[in-house]
Design an enzyme around this catalytic site. Structure first.
Site, mmCIF file in Angstrom:
data_model
loop_
_atom_site.group_PDB
_atom_site.id
_atom_site.type_symbol
_atom_site.label_atom_id
_atom_site.label_comp_id
_atom_site.label_asym_id
_atom_site.label_seq_id
_atom_site.Cartn_x
_atom_site.Cartn_y
_atom_site.Cartn_z
ATOM 1 N N GLU A 220 0.833 -1.210 0.000
ATOM 2 C CA GLU A 220 0.000 0.000 0.000
ATOM 3 C C GLU A 220 0.865 1.255 0.000
ATOM 4 O O GLU A 220 0.588 2.228 -0.699
ATOM 5 C CB GLU A 220 -0.927 0.011 1.227
ATOM 6 C CG GLU A 220 -1.988 1.108 1.205
ATOM 7 C CD GLU A 220 -1.564 2.407 1.871
ATOM 8 O OE1 GLU A 220 -2.322 3.384 1.805
ATOM 9 O OE2 GLU A 220 -0.439 2.472 2.460
ATOM 10 N N HIS A 329 3.837 7.721 10.206
ATOM 11 C CA HIS A 329 5.100 7.477 9.485
ATOM 12 C C HIS A 329 6.330 7.814 10.329
ATOM 13 O O HIS A 329 7.409 8.034 9.799
ATOM 14 C CB HIS A 329 5.143 8.197 8.130
ATOM 15 C CG HIS A 329 4.264 7.524 7.103
ATOM 16 N ND1 HIS A 329 4.307 7.798 5.757
ATOM 17 C CD2 HIS A 329 3.328 6.542 7.248
ATOM 18 C CE1 HIS A 329 3.438 7.040 5.118
ATOM 19 N NE2 HIS A 329 2.816 6.277 6.004
#
Ligand code: CO
Ligand code: ZN
Length: 358
Positions: A220, A329
């Protein structure tokens, strides 16, 4: 990679204790699945883990050519039954080695959206268990300005021959899970927390009218590649991704009407898709009926597997249920445990009835 690491935990409420390590069973599942090694293209250990968790609870389970894990739970309705596809991605962002110098320092390229501000002094781990430390060229960088090509990874080697790591080897961030009570922190919450929500939904869903496909996707973070092929293969009548989204609830954050602990977020729009209004309404109406808190999400930067599912073949009505997450992230992604449990509740309530769009 899965590590058998001894962790110290603060005592929890008595009814929350599981025998193994004092964690709530769903927190324990989150700890075990987030600590697995799995940058994009290297999802095998995550896939093995999930297959072990769900086997025996589904009617069919297969892996497609890209590595997506596709599990089908048969509905009880008359044939032909509708097909509902739920997707959560198994991969996490990471780095890949591009060069090893004569002293054994590694240069690297990002796998997915890696921000250098999150790297200096933090650690990564390779498939073979080797730990690396991110460092920077001190002369060519400053405390405020550093680019990935001025950084390197130190795996403790003194020359290139010594190093067990070479060009093409991938690493994921390394941080272990931490339980802060309502809030939990780990690497790779994006999107192992979505995998946790799918696994738990599968466990709690007693029966459904429609066939439900629980799809754990690959790649993804590098462009929705697993969702692209798996959605083409499944040919769903309706699709929902479960992934993370940002928040606006930290000091001086970008303005965003999402906060931790106020419920899972029902996507309206992100930079890759407009959710089908009927899918958005289905989730919101179900939440209202079941008295589950929720928030509406408009995400300015970023998208999810829902974009790929929506635009497969001739198009599929698609939406996304997001887990609000701080520090996305980074090696320390934080979610609220109540939002996770409420996402499961909302999906179970949605899938327990015949899913029809109005
Ligand atoms: Co991501
Ligand atoms: Zn994600």
């Amino acid at each position: 990679m899965a590590t058998a690491k001894k962790a110290i935990h603060f005592p929890l409420m008595e009814n929350e204790e599981s025998k193994s390590n004092g964690l709530h069973p769903l927190k324990d599942l989150t700890k075990r699945i987030t600590e697995i090694f799995g940058p994009s293209g290297h999802e095998q250990l995550v896939r093995d883990f999930i297959r072990d968790e769900i086997k025996g609870m589904v009617d069919e389970i297969r892996v497609d050519a890209l590595g997506n894990l596709i599990a089908r739970k048969k509905g009880t309705g008359a044939t032909p039954r509708k097909k509902i596809m739920l997707a959560a991605h198994m991969d996490e962002i990471g780095v890949i080695v591009t060069h090893v110098d004569e002293k054994g320092f590694l240069r690297f390229a990002p796998i997915g959206g890696v921000n250098p501000i999150n790297l200096n002094g933090s650690r990564c781990r390779f498939a073979n268990g080797v730990t690396g430390v991110f460092g920077r060229e001190v002369k060519n960088t400053s405390n405020t300005e550093v680019k990935l090509d001025k950084m390197f990874i130190d795996v403790g080697a003194t020359n290139a021959v010594d190093s067990t790591i070479g060009v093409g080897d991938a690493a994921g961030f390394w941080r272990d899970f931490a339980d802060l009570g309502d809030r939990i922190v780990s690497k790779a919450m994006d999107d192992r927390i979505g995998c946790v929500v799918l696994i738990e939904t599968l466990k709690q869903l007693k029966k459904s009218i429609d066939d439900v496909y629980f799809v754990f996707t690959v790649q993804e973070e590098v462009g929705l590649r697993g969702a692209t092929t798996s959605a083409f293969g499944v040919q769903p009548d309706l699709a929902i991704a479960v992934d993370v989204t940002g928040t606006g609830d930290t000091p001086e954050a970008n303005r965003m009407a999402i906060a931790l602990g106020k419920g899972p977020a029902i996507k309206v729009k992100d930079s890759g898709m407009l959710a089908h209004p009927a899918v958005k309404n289905l989730l919101a109406d179900t939440a209202k009926e079941a008295k589950i808190p929720y928030q509406f999400e408009v995400l300015v930067g970023g998208t999810t597997d829902a974009m790929a599912m929506q635009t497969t073949r001739e198009g599929v009505p698609a939406g996304c249920l997001s887990i609000p997450t701080r520090y996305i992230h980074s090696p320390s992604e934080m979610v609220d445990f109540n939002d996770v449990q409420n996402a499961v509740k909302l999906l179970v309530a949605t899938l327990s009835k015949a899913v029809r769009l109005e």
